[in-house]
Write a protein that holds these residues in place. Structure first.
Motif, PDB file in Angstrom:
ATOM      1  N   PRO A   1      40.561  32.369  41.137  1.00  0.00           N
ATOM      2  CA  PRO A   1      39.481  31.423  40.718  1.00  0.00           C
ATOM      3  C   PRO A   1      40.176  30.915  39.081  1.00  0.00           C
ATOM      4  CG  PRO A   1      38.403  33.372  41.360  1.00  0.00           C
ATOM      5  CD  PRO A   1      39.733  33.736  41.359  1.00  0.00           C
ATOM      6  N   LEU A   2      39.849  29.742  39.011  1.00  0.00           N
ATOM      7  CA  LEU A   2      40.046  28.806  37.739  1.00  0.00           C
ATOM      8  C   LEU A   2      38.687  28.395  37.179  1.00  0.00           C
ATOM      9  CD1 LEU A   2      42.043  27.613  35.630  1.00  0.00           C
ATOM     10  CD2 LEU A   2      41.973  25.530  37.040  1.00  0.00           C
ATOM     11  N   VAL A   3      38.689  28.828  35.946  1.00  0.00           N
ATOM     12  CA  VAL A   3      37.300  28.189  35.322  1.00  0.00           C
ATOM     13  C   VAL A   3      37.763  26.672  34.779  1.00  0.00           C
ATOM     14  CG1 VAL A   3      35.758  28.354  33.154  1.00  0.00           C
ATOM     15  CG2 VAL A   3      36.848  30.350  34.499  1.00  0.00           C
TER      16      VAL A   3
ATOM     17  N   LEU B   1      33.921  27.173  38.661  1.00  0.00           N
ATOM     18  CA  LEU B   1      35.004  27.593  39.107  1.00  0.00           C
ATOM     19  C   LEU B   1      35.852  26.887  40.231  1.00  0.00           C
ATOM     20  CD1 LEU B   1      33.561  30.240  38.083  1.00  0.00           C
ATOM     21  CD2 LEU B   1      35.580  31.257  37.763  1.00  0.00           C
TER      22      LEU B   1
ATOM     23  N   PRO C   1      35.235  36.149  41.066  1.00  0.00           N
ATOM     24  CA  PRO C   1      35.686  36.503  39.562  1.00  0.00           C
ATOM     25  C   PRO C   1      34.781  37.773  39.134  1.00  0.00           C
ATOM     26  CG  PRO C   1      34.304  34.775  39.418  1.00  0.00           C
ATOM     27  CD  PRO C   1      34.674  34.712  40.680  1.00  0.00           C
TER      28      PRO C   1
ATOM     29  N   TRP D   1      33.517  40.207  35.549  1.00  0.00           N
ATOM     30  CA  TRP D   1      33.442  40.055  34.101  1.00  0.00           C
ATOM     31  C   TRP D   1      32.960  41.247  33.377  1.00  0.00           C
ATOM     32  CZ3 TRP D   1      30.076  37.596  37.919  1.00  0.00           C
ATOM     33  CH2 TRP D   1      28.734  38.426  38.235  1.00  0.00           C
TER      34      TRP D   1
ATOM     35  N   ILE E   1      35.506  36.315  31.800  1.00  0.00           N
ATOM     36  CA  ILE E   1      35.529  36.023  33.179  1.00  0.00           C
ATOM     37  C   ILE E   1      36.853  36.665  33.642  1.00  0.00           C
ATOM     38  CG2 ILE E   1      35.186  34.643  35.188  1.00  0.00           C
ATOM     39  CD1 ILE E   1      33.611  32.991  33.195  1.00  0.00           C
TER      40      ILE E   1
ATOM     41  N   THR F   1      40.839  35.730  37.015  1.00  0.00           N
ATOM     42  CA  THR F   1      41.076  34.110  36.750  1.00  0.00           C
ATOM     43  C   THR F   1      42.555  33.843  36.794  1.00  0.00           C
ATOM     44  OG1 THR F   1      40.548  34.046  34.552  1.00  0.00           O
ATOM     45  CG2 THR F   1      38.740  33.692  36.062  1.00  0.00           C
ATOM     46  N   THR F   2      42.849  32.475  36.776  1.00  0.00           N
ATOM     47  CA  THR F   2      44.311  32.330  36.830  1.00  0.00           C
ATOM     48  C   THR F   2      44.633  31.053  35.722  1.00  0.00           C
ATOM     49  OG1 THR F   2      46.342  31.776  38.264  1.00  0.00           O
ATOM     50  CG2 THR F   2      44.360  30.848  39.094  1.00  0.00           C
TER      51      THR F   2
ATOM     52  N   GLU G   1      41.820  23.103  33.611  1.00  0.00           N
ATOM     53  CA  GLU G   1      41.110  24.150  33.091  1.00  0.00           C
ATOM     54  C   GLU G   1      40.008  23.832  32.050  1.00  0.00           C
ATOM     55  OE1 GLU G   1      42.968  27.058  30.708  1.00  0.00           O
ATOM     56  OE2 GLU G   1      44.544  25.787  29.705  1.00  0.00           O
TER      57      GLU G   1
ATOM     58  N   VAL H   1      42.644  31.209  28.897  1.00  0.00           N
ATOM     59  CA  VAL H   1      43.179  32.281  29.667  1.00  0.00           C
ATOM     60  C   VAL H   1      44.237  33.150  29.198  1.00  0.00           C
ATOM     61  CG1 VAL H   1      43.877  32.825  31.954  1.00  0.00           C
ATOM     62  CG2 VAL H   1      42.533  30.658  31.639  1.00  0.00           C
TER      63      VAL H   1
ATOM     64  N   THR I   1      39.537  34.867  31.218  1.00  0.00           N
ATOM     65  CA  THR I   1      39.090  33.645  30.647  1.00  0.00           C
ATOM     66  C   THR I   1      38.098  34.276  29.785  1.00  0.00           C
ATOM     67  OG1 THR I   1      39.498  32.482  32.514  1.00  0.00           O
ATOM     68  CG2 THR I   1      38.165  31.441  30.840  1.00  0.00           C
TER      69      THR I   1
END
Length: 223
Positions: A98-100, A118, A124, A126, A155, A158-159, A168, A188, A193
């Protein structure tokens, strides 16, 4: 081998049509979006959820609760708000992680909701909790956040944006509403994140993951 399927009877077709018609009801409204979704949502939370009213159809297995979108409550937080720290391990099914991509903040009658949008696969995790001084992940440098209480929402799992055809969440402050003064994204670092929610005082909160689309929801109870 090809499985044999019996033709649908008239009664079966009629029943299917009634089910489809029932699924087109009005959904719940997410804070800050002004839009609704009529499809059921899957809620996973580290907090213990209260038992729903008998008129709300739910199916519970472990920590996962599926709630009918047409009857889900809109004026109470997801999960059980607490001031204690909450931690959840990410669940990775496939790459990319996942990416925020965004943050939205909406005020409700009894709570303020912060939604992290995301994209990507899996769920994700946390680390969350109140800290005395916000800091930058990696360097440890202090981070300025408006308010007198700082709720860290880190979070995990993530990537980076180059793994997705998406941008992002912008680094820096994002204006708040309700009890939230602002949300600050530090970026990140090694799969984390790290963000901070600035408040005037420590308030009970809950953290939840929702699907379709993927998002992390933080509900902060009003004093």
């Amino acid at each position: 081998m090809t499985a044999y399927r019996r033709p649908l009877t008239t009664a079966a077709v009629t029943a299917a049509a009634l089910v489809l018609t029932a699924c087109n009801g009005t959904g719940t409204t997410e804070g800050g979006t002004g839009t609704t979704s009529a499809t059921p949502v899957t809620v996973t939370s580290t907090a213990t959820t209260n038992s729903p009213a008998p008129t709300t159809p739910t199916t519970t297995t472990g920590t996962t609760t599926t709630v009918s979108a047409t009857t889900a409550p809109v004026d109470r937080p997801l999960g059980t708000p607490t001031t204690a720290s909450e931690t959840r391990t990410p669940v990775m099914w496939d790459e990319p992680a996942p990416l925020v991509t965004g943050v939205r903040i909406g005020r409700h009658d009894t709570y303020t909701r912060v939604v992290y949008d995301l994209v990507g696969n899996g769920e994700p995790g946390w680390y969350s909790g109140y800290i005395d001084q916000p800091y930058q992940d990696g360097s440890g440098f202090p981070v300025d956040v408006q308010g007198n209480a700082y709720l860290m929402i880190n979070i995990t799992g993530t990537t980076y944006p180059f793994e997705h055809d998406a941008e992002e969440l912008a680094i820096g402050p994002h204006p708040g509403t309700g009890v939230v003064r602002e949300v600050v994204n530090t970026g990140v670092f090694e799969g984390n994140t790290l963000t901070y929610i600035g408040l005037d005082e420590q308030l009970p909160y809950s953290v939840t993951v929702l699907h379709s689309p993927l998002r992390v929801v933080v509900d902060i109870q009003h004093p």
